[in-house]
Design a protein around this motif. Structure first.
Motif, PDB file in Angstrom:
ATOM      1  N   HIS A 198       0.816  -1.146  -0.164  1.00  0.00           N
ATOM      2  CA  HIS A 198       0.027   0.039  -0.055  1.00  0.00           C
ATOM      3  C   HIS A 198       0.765   1.301  -0.026  1.00  0.00           C
ATOM      4  N   SER A 199       1.765   1.283   0.918  1.00  0.00           N
ATOM      5  CA  SER A 199       2.589   2.528   0.989  1.00  0.00           C
ATOM      6  C   SER A 199       3.744   2.490  -0.163  1.00  0.00           C
ATOM      7  N   ALA A 200       3.866   1.580  -0.909  1.00  0.00           N
ATOM      8  CA  ALA A 200       4.881   1.566  -1.962  1.00  0.00           C
ATOM      9  C   ALA A 200       3.971   2.346  -3.321  1.00  0.00           C
ATOM     10  N   LEU A 201       2.952   2.682  -3.108  1.00  0.00           N
ATOM     11  CA  LEU A 201       1.917   3.446  -4.043  1.00  0.00           C
ATOM     12  C   LEU A 201       2.631   4.972  -4.131  1.00  0.00           C
ATOM     13  N   CYS A 202       3.228   5.263  -3.035  1.00  0.00           N
ATOM     14  CA  CYS A 202       3.752   6.668  -2.947  1.00  0.00           C
ATOM     15  C   CYS A 202       5.164   6.879  -3.795  1.00  0.00           C
ATOM     16  N   TYR A 203       5.610   5.302  -4.046  1.00  0.00           N
ATOM     17  CA  TYR A 203       6.819   5.439  -5.043  1.00  0.00           C
ATOM     18  C   TYR A 203       6.253   5.375  -6.518  1.00  0.00           C
ATOM     19  N   SER A 204       5.328   4.334  -6.732  1.00  0.00           N
ATOM     20  CA  SER A 204       5.156   3.947  -7.984  1.00  0.00           C
ATOM     21  C   SER A 204       4.388   5.207  -8.823  1.00  0.00           C
ATOM     22  N   ILE A 205       3.737   6.132  -8.056  1.00  0.00           N
ATOM     23  CA  ILE A 205       3.189   7.257  -8.742  1.00  0.00           C
ATOM     24  C   ILE A 205       4.073   8.140  -9.424  1.00  0.00           C
ATOM     25  N   ALA A 206       5.408   8.447  -8.650  1.00  0.00           N
ATOM     26  CA  ALA A 206       6.228   9.162  -9.596  1.00  0.00           C
ATOM     27  C   ALA A 206       6.280   8.880 -11.083  1.00  0.00           C
ATOM     28  N   ALA A 207       6.329   7.344 -11.273  1.00  0.00           N
ATOM     29  CA  ALA A 207       6.608   6.975 -12.671  1.00  0.00           C
ATOM     30  C   ALA A 207       5.301   7.232 -13.348  1.00  0.00           C
ATOM     31  N   ASP A 208       4.113   7.052 -12.663  1.00  0.00           N
ATOM     32  CA  ASP A 208       2.923   7.076 -13.466  1.00  0.00           C
ATOM     33  C   ASP A 208       2.207   8.528 -13.683  1.00  0.00           C
ATOM     34  N   ARG A 209       2.640   9.406 -12.735  1.00  0.00           N
ATOM     35  CA  ARG A 209       1.991  10.694 -12.839  1.00  0.00           C
ATOM     36  C   ARG A 209       3.274  11.770 -12.506  1.00  0.00           C
ATOM     37  N   PRO A 210       4.376  11.780 -13.168  1.00  0.00           N
ATOM     38  CA  PRO A 210       5.359  12.722 -12.963  1.00  0.00           C
ATOM     39  C   PRO A 210       4.692  14.163 -12.941  1.00  0.00           C
TER      40      PRO A 210
ATOM     41  N   ALA B  13       3.500  14.222  -9.331  1.00  0.00           N
ATOM     42  CA  ALA B  13       4.257  13.712  -8.145  1.00  0.00           C
ATOM     43  C   ALA B  13       5.933  13.895  -8.009  1.00  0.00           C
ATOM     44  N   VAL B  14       6.386  14.756  -9.249  1.00  0.00           N
ATOM     45  CA  VAL B  14       7.626  14.981  -9.172  1.00  0.00           C
ATOM     46  C   VAL B  14       7.973  16.405  -9.718  1.00  0.00           C
TER      47      VAL B  14
ATOM     48  N   ASP C 189      15.663  15.652 -10.004  1.00  0.00           N
ATOM     49  CA  ASP C 189      14.182  15.451  -9.704  1.00  0.00           C
ATOM     50  C   ASP C 189      14.032  15.030  -8.145  1.00  0.00           C
ATOM     51  N   TYR C 190      12.715  15.437  -7.354  1.00  0.00           N
ATOM     52  CA  TYR C 190      12.487  14.887  -6.068  1.00  0.00           C
ATOM     53  C   TYR C 190      10.940  14.736  -5.988  1.00  0.00           C
ATOM     54  N   SER C 191      10.675  14.055  -4.962  1.00  0.00           N
ATOM     55  CA  SER C 191       9.205  13.820  -4.726  1.00  0.00           C
ATOM     56  C   SER C 191       8.250  15.007  -4.295  1.00  0.00           C
ATOM     57  N   ALA C 192       7.246  15.308  -5.349  1.00  0.00           N
ATOM     58  CA  ALA C 192       6.477  16.467  -4.918  1.00  0.00           C
ATOM     59  C   ALA C 192       6.005  16.366  -3.445  1.00  0.00           C
TER      60      ALA C 192
ATOM     61  N   ARG D 187      -0.582  20.280  -3.978  1.00  0.00           N
ATOM     62  CA  ARG D 187      -0.301  19.189  -2.959  1.00  0.00           C
ATOM     63  C   ARG D 187      -1.703  18.393  -2.566  1.00  0.00           C
ATOM     64  N   GLY D 188      -2.702  19.159  -2.375  1.00  0.00           N
ATOM     65  CA  GLY D 188      -3.959  18.464  -2.314  1.00  0.00           C
ATOM     66  C   GLY D 188      -4.428  17.545  -3.338  1.00  0.00           C
ATOM     67  N   ALA D 189      -4.135  17.943  -4.508  1.00  0.00           N
ATOM     68  CA  ALA D 189      -4.423  17.116  -5.722  1.00  0.00           C
ATOM     69  C   ALA D 189      -3.550  15.757  -5.831  1.00  0.00           C
ATOM     70  N   LEU D 190      -2.172  15.889  -5.264  1.00  0.00           N
ATOM     71  CA  LEU D 190      -1.304  14.814  -5.370  1.00  0.00           C
ATOM     72  C   LEU D 190      -2.072  13.807  -4.138  1.00  0.00           C
ATOM     73  N   ILE D 191      -2.010  14.336  -2.929  1.00  0.00           N
ATOM     74  CA  ILE D 191      -2.688  13.547  -1.878  1.00  0.00           C
ATOM     75  C   ILE D 191      -3.903  12.740  -2.312  1.00  0.00           C
ATOM     76  N   GLU D 192      -4.817  13.521  -2.918  1.00  0.00           N
ATOM     77  CA  GLU D 192      -5.897  12.942  -3.435  1.00  0.00           C
ATOM     78  C   GLU D 192      -5.887  11.798  -4.235  1.00  0.00           C
TER      79      GLU D 192
END
Ligand SMILES: Cc1cc2nc3c(=O)[nH]c(=O)nc-3n(C[C@H](O)[C@H](O)[C@H](O)COP(=O)(O)OP(=O)(O)OC[C@H]3O[C@@H](n4cnc5c(N)ncnc54)[C@H](O)[C@@H]3O)c2cc1C
Length: 466
Positions: A41-53, A56-57, A65-68, A82-87
């Motif tokens: 579940h928590s790894a989703l915070c890492y995979s989102i960087a590739a799917d939605r740069p 998330a980037v 590059d760093y995590s948004a 930030r709100g959109a990324l969290i959502e």
């Protein structure tokens, strides 16, 4: 180091951390069958960087590059993004907080409310987190003992975390925090004070960060949603869960460069509150997909039972929509009204944030009851996956549990609602709604504090001739 992949995140959790779970020690949190879903579940915070740069980037000339998630908000637009990324990450996580939200909330609070050497230490630590794309847990809530007594008044002095020793290079802390989400599957733990402190509470006014495998740090992970669970009966909790721990500090030594607050009680309250500003903003944005889940489930179960056109059902669904969209509107307002705080770090509007969180939490239980109402008794008495998997029994279930839709469709939505509302994960969600990110009364207190009544009282004085 730059952005990490989900696999690099998982590999980073394989160290000497001391985790206790269901009466035993855990050697590898990534491989443990009951804890692994939380890591995934928590790894989703890492995979989102590739799917939605785009979401998330972020890129910086020096760092690359760093995590948004770790981007320091300096405008209402930053807050909205930030709100959109969290959502979005919560949508992938079925409406529950995922990981990086809470640690970044704490970093922003430290950078806004910190002072002197503590602020310098927070800046250096924040940069390390950003460069290493680290996963952070936050331990703010102390075990707290007798609620009417302050830290230094407790019968046992360790019921709030405290400094028990110090030298030129380090401090040593003892005590325990509780309910700490992600502690077992993060790289580092940030410790914050949980409340304002008086002059006698000096030793308790402490904030720092330590790696999870630091000697003396012991994590006792809660067993909720334990045991095997299949995707038919538990469509949500077989894939999504968090790990919370009783987080015990048995004389943990913390190097000075990792100490953000050292026995300055006057700074404890402002730091605790600064965290709350960001963390409730996180809460209301990660709840948005959950609101959609509740409204969507109500529609689908009403359709499955053939009651969509009934007047009372339309009334109940309209109320769910009004509740969900009120929270969404307030979440948007809190970003729109973002303002600049100390050290140029922006914060969401505390009044709108707390109104949104209170509206969500207060309405959650009625919403959950509405889903139970529309579902009917099968939520409690319906068949399990073993029966469904047996062709002979399944034929009986298909015949007798068909309603306005085929039995399978009906049972799947009922199991989904059951997992969300009445089984152990449902119980967890109910407590999460009420207490996580602050209990209802804490939100009400902040609403009252954030509202300046002067304009309203002046208006009434004028009208009343006072
Ligand atoms: C699922 C979950 C995840 C969480 N994750 C984290 C996390 O990652 N990190 C973290 O630090 N915390 C976390 N929390 C903790 C959360 O912030 C607390 O649960 C919340 O602040 C309430 O504190 P408590 O649980 O100690 O309840 P209490 O504070 O004991 O509240 C119980 C009741 O007592 C009332 N009360 C408490 N003190 C007083 C008083 N002095 N006077 C009058 N009334 C009082 C409250 O209003 C409430 O009605 C999490 C909680 C949950 C449920």
């Amino acid at each position: 180091m730059g952005l990490r992949t989900p696999e690099q995140y998982r590999d980073g959790l394989r160290d000497g951390r001391r985790i206790f779970y269901r009466g035993d020690t855990v050697d590898d949190v990534v491989a443990h069958p009951e804890l692994r879903p939380a890591v995934d579940h928590s790894a989703l915070c890492y995979s989102i960087a590739a799917d939605r740069p785009d979401l998330a980037v972020r890129t910086d000339d020096e760092i690359g590059d760093y995590s948004a998630f770790y981007h320091l908000p300096t405008s209402p637009e930053d807050m909205r993004e930030r709100g959109a990324l969290i959502e979005e990450v919560s949508r992938r996580g079925a409406g529950t907080i995922v990981l990086k939200e809470v640690g970044s909330d704490a970093l922003f609070a430290l950078l806004r409310a910190g002072q002197g050497e503590g602020l310098e230490a927070a800046r250096a630590f924040s940069r390390r987190c950003l460069e290493g794309d680290l996963a952070l847990a936050v331990a703010q809530t102390d075990v707290k003992g007798h609620r009417a007594l302050g830290p230094s008044q407790q019968a046992d002095p360790d019921l709030y975390l405290r400094v028990v020793d110090s030298d030129a290079d380090s401090i040593t802390v003892r005590g325990a925090k509780t309910h700490t989400s992600f502690s077992a599957n993060a790289d580092e733990l940030i410790v914050l004070p949980t409340r304002a402190m008086g002059g006698d509470d000096g030793d308790y006014a402490v904030s720092f960060a330590v790696p999870i495998d630091t000697p003396g740090l012991n994590l006792y992970v809660s067993p909720y949603a334990a045991g095997e669970r299949d995707a038919f009966s538990f469509p949500l909790s077989s894939k999504h869960k968090l790990l919370e721990s009783l987080t015990v500090f048995d004389d943990v030594r913390v190097p000075r460069e990792r100490v953000f607050l050292d026995r300055r009680p006057e700074l404890a309250g402002p730091l605790a509150l600064a965290f709350v500003d960001y963390h409730r903003f996180t809460a209301i944005n990660y709840k948005l997909p959950l609101l959609d889940i509740i409204v969507g489930s109500a529609h689908l179960v009403a359709e499955a039972n053939g009651i969509s056109r009934a007047g009372h059902v339309r009334d109940k669904i309209a109320r769910l929509i009004a509740w969900a969209e009120t929270v969404r509107g307030l979440a948007e307002l809190s970003a729109l009204r973002a303002r600049e705080g100390a050290q140029g770090v922006w914060l969401p509007d505390p009044l709108a944030v707390n109104m949104a969180k209170y509206t969500f939490a207060h309405g959650f239980h009625e919403a959950s009851a509405t889903l139970v109402d529309l579902s009917g008794g099968l939520l409690a008495t319906g068949p399990g996956s073993e029966d469904w998997g047996n062709p002979q029994i399944r034929a009986v279930l298909e015949k007798y549990y068909a309603a306005a839709v085929p039995a399978e469709q009906r049972l799947r939505i009922l199991n989904f609602i059951g997992d969300l509302t009445i089984r152990d994960y449902g119980g967890y969600q109910s407590v999460l709604a009420t207490h996580a990110e602050g209990a209802l009364e804490a939100e009400k207190m902040q609403i009252a504090r954030s509202y300046d009544p002067a304009a309203a009282t002046d208006y009434v004085r004028r009208l009343a001739g006072i």
